[in-house]
Design a protein around this motif. Structure first.
Motif, PDB file in Angstrom:
ATOM      1  N   GLU A 203       0.831  -1.205   0.000  1.00  0.00           N
ATOM      2  CA  GLU A 203       0.000   0.000   0.000  1.00  0.00           C
ATOM      3  C   GLU A 203       0.870   1.263   0.000  1.00  0.00           C
ATOM      4  OE1 GLU A 203      -3.508   2.123   2.713  1.00  0.00           O
ATOM      5  OE2 GLU A 203      -2.677   0.182   3.326  1.00  0.00           O
ATOM      6  N   LEU A 204       1.885   1.281   0.882  1.00  0.00           N
ATOM      7  CA  LEU A 204       2.780   2.442   0.951  1.00  0.00           C
ATOM      8  C   LEU A 204       3.581   2.582  -0.337  1.00  0.00           C
ATOM      9  CD1 LEU A 204       4.033   4.783   2.520  1.00  0.00           C
ATOM     10  CD2 LEU A 204       5.641   3.156   3.552  1.00  0.00           C
ATOM     11  N   TYR A 205       3.974   1.468  -0.909  1.00  0.00           N
ATOM     12  CA  TYR A 205       4.742   1.491  -2.166  1.00  0.00           C
ATOM     13  C   TYR A 205       3.965   2.219  -3.265  1.00  0.00           C
ATOM     14  CZ  TYR A 205       6.734  -0.318  -6.560  1.00  0.00           C
ATOM     15  OH  TYR A 205       7.269  -0.442  -7.819  1.00  0.00           O
ATOM     16  N   HIS A 206       2.696   1.867  -3.439  1.00  0.00           N
ATOM     17  CA  HIS A 206       1.885   2.502  -4.482  1.00  0.00           C
ATOM     18  C   HIS A 206       1.725   3.998  -4.212  1.00  0.00           C
ATOM     19  CE1 HIS A 206       1.138  -1.138  -6.627  1.00  0.00           C
ATOM     20  NE2 HIS A 206       0.568  -1.726  -5.586  1.00  0.00           N
ATOM     21  N   LYS A 207       1.599   4.364  -2.936  1.00  0.00           N
ATOM     22  CA  LYS A 207       1.476   5.777  -2.548  1.00  0.00           C
ATOM     23  C   LYS A 207       2.775   6.533  -2.873  1.00  0.00           C
ATOM     24  CE  LYS A 207       0.433   8.612   1.564  1.00  0.00           C
ATOM     25  NZ  LYS A 207       1.739   9.234   1.822  1.00  0.00           N
ATOM     26  N   LEU A 208       3.919   5.964  -2.502  1.00  0.00           N
ATOM     27  CA  LEU A 208       5.217   6.611  -2.741  1.00  0.00           C
ATOM     28  C   LEU A 208       5.533   6.702  -4.232  1.00  0.00           C
ATOM     29  CD1 LEU A 208       7.297   4.914   0.118  1.00  0.00           C
ATOM     30  CD2 LEU A 208       6.528   7.300   0.045  1.00  0.00           C
ATOM     31  N   LYS A 209       5.080   5.705  -4.977  1.00  0.00           N
ATOM     32  CA  LYS A 209       5.285   5.716  -6.431  1.00  0.00           C
ATOM     33  C   LYS A 209       4.451   6.830  -7.070  1.00  0.00           C
ATOM     34  CE  LYS A 209       4.173   1.947  -8.726  1.00  0.00           C
ATOM     35  NZ  LYS A 209       4.186   0.644  -9.445  1.00  0.00           N
ATOM     36  N   ALA A 210       3.212   6.966  -6.615  1.00  0.00           N
ATOM     37  CA  ALA A 210       2.335   8.013  -7.148  1.00  0.00           C
ATOM     38  C   ALA A 210       2.882   9.406  -6.831  1.00  0.00           C
ATOM     39  CB  ALA A 210       0.923   7.859  -6.575  1.00  0.00           C
ATOM     40  N   GLU A 211       3.533   9.521  -5.671  1.00  0.00           N
ATOM     41  CA  GLU A 211       4.114  10.808  -5.249  1.00  0.00           C
ATOM     42  C   GLU A 211       5.494  11.042  -5.847  1.00  0.00           C
ATOM     43  OE1 GLU A 211       4.104  10.374  -1.019  1.00  0.00           O
ATOM     44  OE2 GLU A 211       1.949  10.742  -0.822  1.00  0.00           O
ATOM     45  N   LYS A 212       5.977  10.093  -6.674  1.00  0.00           N
ATOM     46  CA  LYS A 212       7.302  10.165  -7.311  1.00  0.00           C
ATOM     47  C   LYS A 212       8.452  10.146  -6.300  1.00  0.00           C
ATOM     48  CE  LYS A 212       5.872  10.844 -11.682  1.00  0.00           C
ATOM     49  NZ  LYS A 212       4.437  10.595 -11.582  1.00  0.00           N
ATOM     50  N   VAL A 213       8.175   9.689  -5.063  1.00  0.00           N
ATOM     51  CA  VAL A 213       9.255   9.496  -4.085  1.00  0.00           C
ATOM     52  C   VAL A 213      10.088   8.303  -4.528  1.00  0.00           C
ATOM     53  CG1 VAL A 213       9.791   8.845  -1.684  1.00  0.00           C
ATOM     54  CG2 VAL A 213       7.983  10.522  -2.165  1.00  0.00           C
ATOM     55  N   ILE A 214       9.382   7.251  -4.983  1.00  0.00           N
ATOM     56  CA  ILE A 214      10.055   6.083  -5.566  1.00  0.00           C
ATOM     57  C   ILE A 214       9.915   6.178  -7.072  1.00  0.00           C
ATOM     58  CG2 ILE A 214       9.898   3.577  -5.825  1.00  0.00           C
ATOM     59  CD1 ILE A 214       9.105   3.452  -2.870  1.00  0.00           C
ATOM     60  N   HIS A 215      11.052   6.102  -7.769  1.00  0.00           N
ATOM     61  CA  HIS A 215      11.031   6.295  -9.217  1.00  0.00           C
ATOM     62  C   HIS A 215      12.198   5.559  -9.858  1.00  0.00           C
ATOM     63  CE1 HIS A 215      14.322   9.213  -8.739  1.00  0.00           C
ATOM     64  NE2 HIS A 215      13.668   9.603  -7.652  1.00  0.00           N
ATOM     65  N   SER A 216      12.266   5.637 -11.169  1.00  0.00           N
ATOM     66  CA  SER A 216      13.328   5.073 -12.022  1.00  0.00           C
ATOM     67  C   SER A 216      13.712   3.650 -11.612  1.00  0.00           C
ATOM     68  CB  SER A 216      14.540   6.012 -12.088  1.00  0.00           C
ATOM     69  OG  SER A 216      15.057   6.289 -10.819  1.00  0.00           O
ATOM     70  N   GLY A 217      15.000   3.387 -11.384  1.00  0.00           N
ATOM     71  CA  GLY A 217      15.476   2.012 -11.180  1.00  0.00           C
ATOM     72  C   GLY A 217      14.956   1.325  -9.943  1.00  0.00           C
ATOM     73  N   MET A 218      14.464   2.110  -8.962  1.00  0.00           N
ATOM     74  CA  MET A 218      13.941   1.492  -7.745  1.00  0.00           C
ATOM     75  C   MET A 218      12.588   0.821  -7.992  1.00  0.00           C
ATOM     76  SD  MET A 218      14.750   0.763  -4.684  1.00  0.00           S
ATOM     77  CE  MET A 218      16.191   1.772  -4.379  1.00  0.00           C
ATOM     78  N   ILE A 219      11.866   1.245  -9.037  1.00  0.00           N
ATOM     79  CA  ILE A 219      10.547   0.659  -9.317  1.00  0.00           C
ATOM     80  C   ILE A 219      10.650  -0.820  -9.710  1.00  0.00           C
ATOM     81  CG2 ILE A 219       8.541   0.741 -10.862  1.00  0.00           C
ATOM     82  CD1 ILE A 219       8.750   3.813 -10.758  1.00  0.00           C
ATOM     83  N   PRO A 220      11.480  -1.192 -10.727  1.00  0.00           N
ATOM     84  CA  PRO A 220      11.575  -2.629 -11.038  1.00  0.00           C
ATOM     85  C   PRO A 220      12.145  -3.448  -9.868  1.00  0.00           C
ATOM     86  CG  PRO A 220      13.134  -1.347 -12.368  1.00  0.00           C
ATOM     87  CD  PRO A 220      12.215  -0.372 -11.714  1.00  0.00           C
TER      88      PRO A 220
END
Length: 256
Positions: A203-220
């Motif tokens: 749940e937190l992952y999807h939130k952080l991804k939407a906020e662009k806190v988690i991006h680029s190489g950390m996503i895969p």
């Protein structure tokens, strides 16, 4: 209990850091597997012989000349260097590509719009042989090369290899998967090394991804983590290798 650890290129590219990591890794008790990439070394070698490396969304395009380079660097230079260092630390390591013992079989990636070249997506792990190696005191060291069972070697993402090996071994053992790199974990602020997010669930992952806190190489990398947990891996950690011998060192734990 099996500990599967994947090390990033920034550790491999720094001889002092690699030595410290391998010292920590060598002290881990019980069954263990090491997975490594080595992208920067492959890029450097390719450029030295006149090849122009191509990347799309962090993924290497691997034509036939580039495949020769990555096999030479990953399965040769880096893999054997790591194995030799582990032997010096009384770990009975053997280096493997996916082709050895048919340990990791892949299929050539078939993308609708991008030709990745000789890039493989993992299809099958030879769990029985891998378990036998571990039970006989072997420390397998895997490079990021697999094969298609038809004689073709394939460049394969090392994070994915670590994930698929962990999933396969979880059918037989309790497995912890650890991604070691130069940072202390997944960061709230990529410019602040102390801003470690100590626990991330889906749940937190999807939130952080939407906020662009988690991006680029950390996503895969995190996609691999959640896939692994959903398919049987017990625990996943991301952070600096100091956590291998000191559980109090700040790091990120991934849970569903």
């Amino acid at each position: 209990m099996v500990t599967v650890i994947k090390i990033g290129g920034n550790i491999i590219d720094n001889p002092t850091e690699l030595e410290h990591f391998l010292t920590d890794f060598s002290k881990i008790e019980g069954y263990k597997v090491l997975v490594h990439g080595g992208g920067k070394s492959a890029t450097k070698m390719a450029e030295s012989i006149g090849l122009v490396p191509q990347m799309i969304e962090g993924r290497r395009i691997t034509d036939a000349p580039m495949l020769d380079v990555v096999v030479m660097i990953y399965a040769g230079q880096i893999n054997k260097h790591i194995v030799a260092q582990l032997q010096s630390k009384d770990n009975n390591a053997i280096g493997f590509s996916g082709a050895d013992g048919n340990l990791i079989q892949s299929t050539k990636r078939n993308h609708p719009t991008i030709d990745y070249g000789f890039v493989g997506d993992v299809k099958q792990v030879n769990t029985k042989l891998l378990a036998t190696l571990l039970e006989n005191g072997i420390v397998p060291v895997f490079c990021a090369i697999t094969h298609d069972k038809n004689g073709q070697l394939l460049n394969t993402n090392a994070d994915t290899i670590a994930s698929e090996l962990s999933i396969a071994l979880s059918e037989v053992f309790e497995v912890t998967l650890t991604y070691c790199f130069e940072k202390q974990g997944v960061l709230q602020d990529s410019e602040d090394d102390s801003s470690v997010i100590t626990a991330i669930n889906e749940e937190l992952y999807h939130k952080l991804k939407a906020e662009k806190v988690i991006h680029s190489g950390m996503i895969p990398k995190l996609d691999n983590c959640f896939n692994s947990l959903a398919r049987g891996v017990q625990k996943i950690k991301i952070g600096h290798h100091k956590m291998l011998q000191n559980p109090d060192v700040l790091h990120t734990t991934i849970t569903l």
